[in-house]
Design a protein around this motif. Structure first.
Motif, mmCIF file in Angstrom:
data_model
loop_
_atom_site.group_PDB
_atom_site.id
_atom_site.type_symbol
_atom_site.label_atom_id
_atom_site.label_comp_id
_atom_site.label_asym_id
_atom_site.label_seq_id
_atom_site.Cartn_x
_atom_site.Cartn_y
_atom_site.Cartn_z
ATOM 1 N N MET A 114 0.979 -1.504 -0.349
ATOM 2 C CA MET A 114 0.284 -0.123 0.019
ATOM 3 C C MET A 114 1.320 1.116 0.132
ATOM 4 O O MET A 114 0.977 2.605 -1.052
ATOM 5 N N ASP A 115 1.944 1.338 0.521
ATOM 6 C CA ASP A 115 3.002 2.432 0.971
ATOM 7 C C ASP A 115 3.315 2.176 -0.360
ATOM 8 O O ASP A 115 3.364 3.390 -1.263
ATOM 9 N N ARG A 116 4.059 1.276 -1.399
ATOM 10 C CA ARG A 116 4.539 1.679 -2.685
ATOM 11 C C ARG A 116 3.529 1.630 -3.348
ATOM 12 O O ARG A 116 3.755 3.239 -4.421
ATOM 13 N N TRP A 117 2.397 1.814 -3.508
ATOM 14 C CA TRP A 117 1.307 1.873 -4.429
ATOM 15 C C TRP A 117 0.755 3.691 -4.138
ATOM 16 O O TRP A 117 0.804 4.099 -5.326
ATOM 17 N N GLY A 118 1.176 4.205 -3.311
ATOM 18 C CA GLY A 118 0.881 5.369 -3.054
ATOM 19 C C GLY A 118 0.203 6.138 -2.010
ATOM 20 O O GLY A 118 -0.376 7.472 -1.926
ATOM 21 N N SER A 120 -1.583 7.602 1.036
ATOM 22 C CA SER A 120 -1.289 8.713 1.150
ATOM 23 C C SER A 120 -1.893 9.481 2.400
ATOM 24 O O SER A 120 -3.085 9.644 3.113
ATOM 25 N N PHE A 121 -1.123 8.244 3.671
ATOM 26 C CA PHE A 121 -2.566 8.653 5.393
ATOM 27 C C PHE A 121 -1.589 9.957 6.125
ATOM 28 O O PHE A 121 -0.022 9.887 6.004
ATOM 29 N N ARG A 122 -2.469 10.499 6.975
ATOM 30 C CA ARG A 122 -1.540 11.304 8.158
ATOM 31 C C ARG A 122 -0.670 11.449 8.206
ATOM 32 O O ARG A 122 0.212 11.801 8.755
ATOM 33 N N LEU A 123 -0.737 9.901 8.579
ATOM 34 C CA LEU A 123 0.715 9.357 9.749
ATOM 35 C C LEU A 123 1.241 8.971 8.782
ATOM 36 O O LEU A 123 3.252 8.882 9.318
ATOM 37 N N GLY A 124 1.709 8.748 7.494
ATOM 38 C CA GLY A 124 2.699 8.266 6.944
ATOM 39 C C GLY A 124 2.860 7.624 6.248
ATOM 40 O O GLY A 124 3.599 7.278 5.634
ATOM 41 N N SER A 125 2.212 5.859 6.955
ATOM 42 C CA SER A 125 2.706 5.204 6.516
ATOM 43 C C SER A 125 1.118 4.195 6.913
ATOM 44 O O SER A 125 0.529 4.497 7.824
ATOM 45 N N ALA A 126 0.844 3.299 5.749
ATOM 46 C CA ALA A 126 -0.159 2.538 6.178
ATOM 47 C C ALA A 126 -0.484 1.981 7.348
ATOM 48 O O ALA A 126 -1.437 1.857 8.380
ATOM 49 N N ARG A 127 0.806 1.119 8.100
ATOM 50 C CA ARG A 127 0.987 0.625 8.840
ATOM 51 C C ARG A 127 0.170 1.452 10.328
ATOM 52 O O ARG A 127 0.066 1.635 11.327
ATOM 53 N N ARG A 128 1.172 2.618 10.503
ATOM 54 C CA ARG A 128 0.835 3.753 11.388
ATOM 55 C C ARG A 128 -0.351 4.299 11.606
ATOM 56 O O ARG A 128 -1.418 4.176 13.112
ATOM 57 N N TRP A 129 -0.998 4.356 9.965
ATOM 58 C CA TRP A 129 -2.648 5.052 9.907
ATOM 59 C C TRP A 129 -3.501 3.407 10.598
ATOM 60 O O TRP A 129 -4.411 3.683 12.003
#
Length: 161
Positions: A114-118, A120-129
């Motif tokens: 998800m991060d590689r695809w782009g 953009s979550f507020r916290l900067g990464s899918a995991r943190r979100w």
């Protein structure tokens, strides 16, 4: 990770619980129902169209749109899944949960893809979100009956309008 590497039979079995048929397209024609274009997954009706090299992230994301949309939208679904902000977040959350049901994929790989695809979550990464900021998405899925209180997918489709 391409769908074929994740295991097409397992993906088909997982999505069949939601009455969603996975259709593999090998022909050199445009991928039916793809909003983003090849190789991203496409949706038309209850069919999810993929290529061997379609990212599993894309396939799960589009499948989760199908799961999360209401009955009326699902009945006329063709290419653009639509949905609002809350539903989009729920789709992202559910695709992470469903990734855990695919051997060799899991949430760690899904977060990376998800991060590689782009995304953009507020916290900067899918995991943190997912771990720190997705409470509303989880609550939405729970209220719609798509996950249980332990965050396990129920295998149900969203109903109503």
């Amino acid at each position: 990770m391409p769908c074929t590497e994740a295991g097409l039979p397992v993906l088909r079995q997982l999505l069949a619980r939601y009455d969603l048929e996975v259709v593999l397209i090998d022909a050199p024609t445009p991928l039916p129902g793809s909003f983003w274009g090849d190789p991203e997954a496409g949706l038309i009706g209850r069919q999810l169209f993929i290529r061997p090299h379609t990212p599993v992230q894309s396939a799960l994301h589009e499948a989760c749109h199908y799961i999360c949309m209401d009955t009326r939208r699902r009945a006329r679904l063709h290419t653009d899944a639509g949905g609002g902000y809350d539903e989009e977040n729920a789709v992202c959350y559910l695709q992470i949960l469903l990734a855990d049901q695919l051997p060799g994929v899991g949430r760690q790989r899904m977060w990376q893809d998800m991060d590689r695809w782009g995304y953009s979550f507020r916290l900067g990464s899918a995991r943190r979100w997912f771990e720190e900021d997705a409470g509303e998405a989880c609550q939405w899925l729970l209220e719609q009956g798509l996950i249980d209180q332990h965050q396990h997918p129920t295998g149900r489709l969203r109903m109503g309008e």
